[in-house]
Design an enzyme around this catalytic site. Sequence first.
Site, PDB file in Angstrom:
ATOM      1  N   ASN A 140      91.923 -43.068  36.973  1.00  0.00           N
ATOM      2  CA  ASN A 140      92.718 -43.464  35.477  1.00  0.00           C
ATOM      3  C   ASN A 140      93.834 -41.836  36.301  1.00  0.00           C
ATOM      4  O   ASN A 140      93.974 -40.737  34.730  1.00  0.00           O
ATOM      5  CB  ASN A 140      92.240 -42.928  33.848  1.00  0.00           C
ATOM      6  N   ARG A 179      93.523 -47.815  36.742  1.00  0.00           N
ATOM      7  CA  ARG A 179      94.092 -47.804  35.471  1.00  0.00           C
ATOM      8  C   ARG A 179      95.510 -47.673  34.841  1.00  0.00           C
ATOM      9  O   ARG A 179      96.030 -47.161  35.507  1.00  0.00           O
ATOM     10  CB  ARG A 179      93.002 -47.128  34.179  1.00  0.00           C
ATOM     11  N   HIS A 192      95.642 -50.489  25.141  1.00  0.00           N
ATOM     12  CA  HIS A 192      94.241 -50.821  24.774  1.00  0.00           C
ATOM     13  C   HIS A 192      93.547 -51.714  24.840  1.00  0.00           C
ATOM     14  O   HIS A 192      92.261 -52.108  24.733  1.00  0.00           O
ATOM     15  CB  HIS A 192      93.890 -50.343  23.278  1.00  0.00           C
ATOM     16  N   ARG A 229     101.188 -40.313  16.287  1.00  0.00           N
ATOM     17  CA  ARG A 229     102.617 -41.490  16.205  1.00  0.00           C
ATOM     18  C   ARG A 229     102.726 -41.982  15.143  1.00  0.00           C
ATOM     19  O   ARG A 229     101.823 -41.769  14.547  1.00  0.00           O
ATOM     20  CB  ARG A 229     102.014 -43.060  17.336  1.00  0.00           C
ATOM     21  N   GLU A 286      86.407 -47.857  29.259  1.00  0.00           N
ATOM     22  CA  GLU A 286      87.252 -48.215  29.769  1.00  0.00           C
ATOM     23  C   GLU A 286      86.899 -48.072  31.074  1.00  0.00           C
ATOM     24  O   GLU A 286      87.637 -49.537  32.625  1.00  0.00           O
ATOM     25  CB  GLU A 286      89.020 -48.185  29.508  1.00  0.00           C
TER      26      GLU A 286
END
Length: 394
Positions: free
Chosen positions: A9, A91, A180, A241, A382
Amino acid sequence: MASKIMSINAGSSSLKFQVFEMPEETLLVKGLFERIGLEEEMGFSYSLKDAKVKTTIKGKTHEEAIEFLLHFLLERNVLTSLQELAGVGHRVAHGGEDFKKSSLVDRDALQKIKVLGKLAPLHNPVNVVGIEALQKDLPDCPQVAVFDTSFHQTMEAKNYIYPLPYRFYEEDSVRRYGFHGTSHQFVASEAANCLEKPLESLKIISCHLGNGASICGIKDGKSVITSMGFTPLAGLMMGTRCGDIDPSIIPFLQNEKNLSANDMDKLMNAESGFKGITGFSSDTRDIITEAEKGNDRAKLALDMFASRVKQTIGAYAAELDGVDVLIFTAGIGENSSVIREMVCENLTFLGIELDPQMNQKNNRRISTETSKVEVLVVETNEELMIVRDTYHLI
Ligand code: ADP
């Protein structure tokens, strides 16, 4: 046959890796390179067997990190030879409409991932750096790309087209993609296993609440709707965010404060959300502590977050025509009983009833015996999902 598979990743200044023995899914080693490119040295930390080590190594590029990593895996006997690595799963942030599932990386796929850098300029190019560095060092080892977006490619047009002139979708690929996806897919399948029911039989609302946060409505095992959009900025309020706001605020502030489009983008991505409201932290642990001491702004931020999550659950229950399972995952979802309680308060009309003690203990099932909806806390992984997909594709 037993195989060792690595997940990679790559971020702009970091690179995370894990190596698993498959199909047993035994984690052999995991680690992280950080501060890549910022100084002459980078941080390197790993856990191997019982040892947890944090150190620095020389080098300032992702290529150097990967070269170091391959030597490290041999030196520490994770691999007896590089040929033992049966595949590497990467990823990749954005698969656009080209990638509806994970894909072996051939020349054509790599080219498409590069072109999709237009939609994810901070992420896809650095994912490509990781793929190319491994291709160089391990030319015979199959590489697989696992996309954050692909799980959501099952959404219907009514849920992914924005009500802008249609030509922006056709000419510029402006639409909802959602992110996601690997996490939502993983926790949904874990939830079905835990309940011993087929995934396809469940209406699931998955709340991935971390520093980045999104919710996904899942029916027949497929993503029907999700809260992130063209970019990960959309939907819930997050660590830094803003999530959904009235779009007219953007030109208004640009004019009033003389901000460029880039300034505004930075403000909405890095200076808003929990950080923007509290002014002191994007970390919900600090915010809960301050709220308990009576800090009004911290309390407001938590109330805003929980309300937005609750409203999205309500909307998605309507979209799915009901809900059987509500999942909480990621940093906040897995650890914060306080926020889970705030979210689930007054949702009894939907059949959601939390068991306060189970919730407090971060139990896997946190709903009462009589709750119509199963409320589950599921740890996301993940990396394991990436490695599973890689194993199946090779
Ligand atoms: P990322 O999106 O960076 O992967 P994570 O899923 O690791 O984020 O989640 C990080 C967030 O989880 C942080 O904002 C942190 O505040 C929150 N978190 C972790 N543990 C707790 C806890 N015990 N209580 C409340 N929030 C927590």
